[in-house]
Design an enzyme around this catalytic site. Structure first.
Site, short mmCIF file in Angstrom:
data_model
loop_
_atom_site.label_atom_id
_atom_site.label_comp_id
_atom_site.label_asym_id
_atom_site.label_seq_id
_atom_site.Cartn_x
_atom_site.Cartn_y
_atom_site.Cartn_z
N HIS A 181 0.91 -1.08 0.16
CA HIS A 181 -0.10 0.08 0.00
C HIS A 181 0.90 1.26 0.34
CE1 HIS A 181 -2.43 3.01 2.09
NE2 HIS A 181 -3.49 2.30 1.45
N PRO A 182 0.53 2.14 -0.48
CA PRO A 182 1.33 3.37 -0.91
C PRO A 182 1.83 4.05 0.56
CG PRO A 182 -0.49 3.61 -2.10
CD PRO A 182 -0.93 2.42 -1.38
N ARG A 183 1.26 3.80 1.66
CA ARG A 183 1.48 4.27 3.07
C ARG A 183 3.05 3.41 3.60
NH1 ARG A 183 -0.92 6.85 7.67
NH2 ARG A 183 1.27 6.58 8.46
N LYS A 184 3.04 2.38 2.98
CA LYS A 184 4.38 1.27 3.29
C LYS A 184 5.49 1.77 2.81
CE LYS A 184 0.77 -0.22 5.30
NZ LYS A 184 0.09 -1.06 5.76
N SER A 185 6.54 0.86 3.04
CA SER A 185 8.01 1.35 2.89
C SER A 185 8.09 1.28 1.23
CB SER A 185 8.77 0.38 3.60
OG SER A 185 9.08 0.54 4.64
#
Ligand SMILES: *Cc1c(COP(=O)(O)O)cnc(C)c1O
Length: 379
Positions: A181-185
């Protein structure tokens, strides 16, 4: 006065390489799960030093596949930390099992292993330690309190590239699940990955991911073209696409550099903000390689303003923040279904009310970081 700024909580870091990789994939004419997914799986397995990797459509579907492949189902209990993204527990419910919550530690935000024994019983089939915000859970303590027959599924959604005592996230349990997901690394938009050293579990997950279609035995001839593959288990369509995997391959090559940069700024934040007595910094325990998916602080009770007011004031200055994550037993669905009391998981409740992620990502400039620190000092 400084110029108006807008610093998002997170922002994916792409360059021309992702663009080229997507373009090549589209031009190849093959966009669903195919050679790029396979290459992404192999590269991800190598990076985390685990034998088998299976890509999935998200971190959530990866967790569902892991539970299904381990035969976790109705009548089974699965231990889950009370402070984590809702998907960790939702996946247990998808499998028909019951999540049993355990409170977390104040400074690491991860499951409090000392409280696991009280949650264990003969129905416990699995435990899902979460490596929250990129810091591995205390897997040594976990290993010493969890019986051998209980499966350990790492929720490593936030922890690509993290490690503990030299062992990568994903190589510490029976199965591990990652999110892109875009919030992940690193990101592929939506996307996920499952790691396991167990070849039978990997095969099972591959079959479940693809409608339950039985795969040819290793070394066996492919089925004749006149026949569709047999379906002998209820499967799902949880595949990643080659378009996403093409992005993932480029992102994975940047993972280590992303983490180095974020770790430097995380240290800098911890140093620059240390003199604010009402702001508690996240723990940075020795022997842990934190992936710094998020930088989450805790606003103390004697702070000059409440956490929510602080967040609003920071937003006025163009600085986005977020509460750390869910206290799942306090969510309306879980309260209604399981009847949790508000005070049952005190640390999770306190973190729900007082934790605050401040911006830390690979699109921030040194000026952005200085601006955040100045803004916090101004209170
Ligand atoms: C993001 C996240 C998930 C879910 O991953 P998706 O790819 O968004 O489905 C699960 N668990 C944790 C701890 C997460 O942070």
């Amino acid at each position: 006065m400084s110029a108006p700024r807008s610093i998002p909580i997170s922002r994916p870091s792409f360059s021309d390489e992702e663009w080229q990789a997507v373009r090549e994939t589209l031009e190849s004419g093959w966009i669903i799960q195919g050679p790029r997914v396979k290459a992404f799986e192999e590269a991800f397995a190598r990076r985390h030093r685990v034998q088998h990797a299976v890509a999935a459509s998200s971190g959530t579907t990866a967790l569902h596949l892991a539970l299904q492949a381990l035969d976790v189902g109705p009548g089974d209990e699965v231990i889950v930390p009370a402070f984590t993204w809702v998907a960790t527990a939702n996946a247990v419910l998808y499998a028909g099992a019951t999540p049993v919550f355990v409170d977390v530690c104040e400074g690491t935000y991860n499951i409090d292993c000392a409280q696991i024994p009280a949650a264990l019983n003969s129905r416990t089939r699995a435990v899902i330690p979460v490596h929250l915000f990129g810091l591995c859970a205390d897997m040594r303590s976990l290993g010493s309190v969890v019986p051998a027959e209980v499966r350990v599924i790492e929720d490593a959604a936030c922890a690509a590239g993290a490690a503990c005592h030299g062992t990568p996230a994903g190589a510490q349990g029976h199965v591990a699940c990652f999110s892109f997901h875009p919030r992940k690394s690193i990101t592929t938009g939506e996307g996920g990955m499952i790691l396991t050293a167990d070849p039978a579990v990997a095969r099972r997950i591959r079959q479940l991911r693809n409608h339950g279609l039985r795969e040819a035995e290793p070394g066996a001839l492919p089925p004749p073209r006149t026949q569709l593959a047999e379906v002998d288990v209820l499967g799902f369509n949880y595949r990643l696409t080659d378009v996403q995997a093409a992005i993932g391959l480029v992102q994975l090559a940047k993972l280590d550099q992303f983490i180095v940069e974020r770790a430097e700024w995380a240290c800098w934040y911890a140093r620059e903000l240390a003199d604010i007595p009402w702001l508690r910094m996240p723990d940075r325990p020795d022997h842990y390689d934190h992936a710094w998916q998020s930088f989450v602080v805790v606003v103390a009770e004697d702070a000059p303003l409440l956490r929510d007011d602080l967040m609003a004031r920071l937003q006025e200055k163009g600085i986005a923040t977020r509460p750390g994550t869910h206290a799942i037993p306090e969510l309306a669905y879980y309260r209604a279904r399981f009847g949790f009391r508000r005070d049952q998981f005190p640390v999770a409740s306190r973190l729900l009310a007082r934790s605050m992620a401040i911006p830390l990502h690979n699109r921030m400039t040194p000026d952005d970081y200085r601006y955040v620190v100045e803004a916090l000092h101004a209170f």
